[in-house]
Design an enzyme around this catalytic site. Structure first.
Site, PDB file in Angstrom:
ATOM      1  N   GLY A  37       0.828  -1.191   0.000  1.00 17.51           N
ATOM      2  CA  GLY A  37       0.000   0.000   0.000  1.00 17.51           C
ATOM      3  C   GLY A  37       0.867   1.246   0.000  1.00 17.51           C
ATOM      4  O   GLY A  37       2.094   1.179   0.108  1.00 17.51           O
ATOM      5  N   LEU A  38       0.236   2.392  -0.105  1.00 21.36           N
ATOM      6  CA  LEU A  38       0.943   3.667  -0.125  1.00 21.36           C
ATOM      7  C   LEU A  38       1.702   3.913   1.172  1.00 21.36           C
ATOM      8  O   LEU A  38       1.373   3.342   2.217  1.00 21.36           O
ATOM      9  CB  LEU A  38      -0.043   4.814  -0.339  1.00 21.36           C
ATOM     10  CG  LEU A  38      -0.768   4.903  -1.684  1.00 21.36           C
ATOM     11  CD1 LEU A  38      -1.839   5.981  -1.607  1.00 21.36           C
ATOM     12  CD2 LEU A  38       0.222   5.185  -2.808  1.00 21.36           C
ATOM     13  N   SER A  39       2.703   4.774   1.115  1.00 16.35           N
ATOM     14  CA  SER A  39       3.366   5.235   2.325  1.00 16.35           C
ATOM     15  C   SER A  39       2.315   5.912   3.207  1.00 16.35           C
ATOM     16  O   SER A  39       1.526   6.724   2.735  1.00 16.35           O
ATOM     17  CB  SER A  39       4.469   6.234   1.966  1.00 16.35           C
ATOM     18  OG  SER A  39       5.066   6.755   3.129  1.00 16.35           O
ATOM     19  N   GLY A  40       2.280   5.551   4.494  1.00 18.20           N
ATOM     20  CA  GLY A  40       1.319   6.147   5.406  1.00 18.20           C
ATOM     21  C   GLY A  40      -0.029   5.454   5.426  1.00 18.20           C
ATOM     22  O   GLY A  40      -0.939   5.892   6.137  1.00 18.20           O
ATOM     23  N   GLY A  42      -0.669   2.488   6.584  1.00 16.74           N
ATOM     24  CA  GLY A  42      -0.853   1.725   7.816  1.00 16.74           C
ATOM     25  C   GLY A  42      -0.272   0.323   7.790  1.00 16.74           C
ATOM     26  O   GLY A  42      -0.536  -0.485   8.687  1.00 16.74           O
ATOM     27  N   LYS A  43       0.528   0.014   6.782  1.00 14.33           N
ATOM     28  CA  LYS A  43       1.091  -1.331   6.639  1.00 14.33           C
ATOM     29  C   LYS A  43       1.857  -1.780   7.886  1.00 14.33           C
ATOM     30  O   LYS A  43       1.607  -2.856   8.442  1.00 14.33           O
ATOM     31  CB  LYS A  43       2.040  -1.380   5.427  1.00 14.33           C
ATOM     32  CG  LYS A  43       1.392  -1.039   4.108  1.00 14.33           C
ATOM     33  CD  LYS A  43       2.391  -1.117   2.965  1.00 14.33           C
ATOM     34  CE  LYS A  43       3.540  -0.136   3.101  1.00 14.33           C
ATOM     35  NZ  LYS A  43       3.109   1.279   3.117  1.00 14.33           N
ATOM     36  N   SER A  44       2.823  -0.964   8.302  1.00 16.86           N
ATOM     37  CA  SER A  44       3.671  -1.343   9.436  1.00 16.86           C
ATOM     38  C   SER A  44       2.876  -1.389  10.732  1.00 16.86           C
ATOM     39  O   SER A  44       3.095  -2.269  11.579  1.00 16.86           O
ATOM     40  CB  SER A  44       4.840  -0.356   9.576  1.00 16.86           C
ATOM     41  OG  SER A  44       5.681  -0.413   8.437  1.00 16.86           O
ATOM     42  N   SER A 111       5.893  -1.852  -2.288  1.00 15.76           N
ATOM     43  CA  SER A 111       5.881  -2.756  -3.458  1.00 15.76           C
ATOM     44  C   SER A 111       4.878  -2.281  -4.509  1.00 15.76           C
ATOM     45  O   SER A 111       3.849  -2.918  -4.724  1.00 15.76           O
ATOM     46  CB  SER A 111       5.592  -4.199  -3.042  1.00 15.76           C
ATOM     47  OG  SER A 111       4.579  -4.312  -2.067  1.00 15.76           O
TER      48      SER A 111
END
Length: 205
Positions: A37-40, A42-44, A111
């Site tokens: 997903g995009l930076s920011g 919420g992946k991490s 990615s």
């Protein structure tokens, strides 16, 4: 697909199976959860929460995070399209090693290219390993509002080149992900439960 440059190399098979390693850990089998997903988006944050809950349940897992990896094994890579592809290829191979050990690996990477994510899935499926693509969806407006690292602001100011989602560096959203989360609409608790339900339904935990 990366070219095989080394010659006269052969895979050396051991005498302990993947199933035996999983049994030693006391769990069914390993798997890769691939957060994209995009930076920011919420992946991490989601990966950390899932890892914490798996640990609470006594399930062995390990988290691979985009920034963390670029401080180590991929410190020689930048953000050109070629380097992004190599970044994902390497992490795909590392993820496979974790799965082979019986571990659930949580890989959090922007990615942006569908072909790269498809390659990682193919790497897993060719070795009969479970791979689940989790699309951490969030509108660009919301991601920019969050901007936890101040990256969007820098990119808008021209201080960061090739920033995904802006200008000429697109993000290719998954068409048929295994899980589609909407972090601008769902709670973290709900997102974690959706992932745990998938792992349970697929017999991973």
């Amino acid at each position: 697909m990366a070219e095989q440059k080394a010659t006269n190399v052969h895979w050396h098979e051991g005498e302990i199976t993947r199933e035996q390693r999983s049994e030693l850990l006391g769990q069914n089998r390993g798997a890769t959860l691939w957060f994209t997903g995009l930076s920011g988006s919420g992946k991490s944050t989601i990966a950390v929460a899932v890892e914490k809950e798996l640990h609470r349940r006594g399930v062995h897992s390990y988290r691979l995070d985009g920034d963390n990896v670029r401080l180590g094994i991929n410190k020689d890579l930048g953000f050109s399209a070629k380097d992004r592809t190599e970044n994902i290829r390497r992490i795909g191979e590392v993820s496979k090693l974790f799965v082979d050990s019986g571990t659930i690996v949580l890989s959090s990477f922007i990615s942006p290219f569908a072909a790269d994510r498809g390659l990682v899935r193919a790497l897993h499926e060719s070795s009969d390993m479970d791979f689940f693509e989790i699309y951490v969806d969030c509108s660009l407006d919301e991601a920019e509002k969050r901007d936890p690292k101040g990256l969007y602001q820098k990119a808008r100011a021209g201080l960061i080149k090739n920033f995904t989602g802006l200008g000429d560096s697109p993000y290719e959203a998954p068409v048929t992900p295994d899980i589609h989360l909407r972090t601008d609409q769902q709670t973290l608790e709900k997102e974690v439960q959706i992932i745990l339900d998938l792992l349970h339904d697929r017999g991973i935990i």
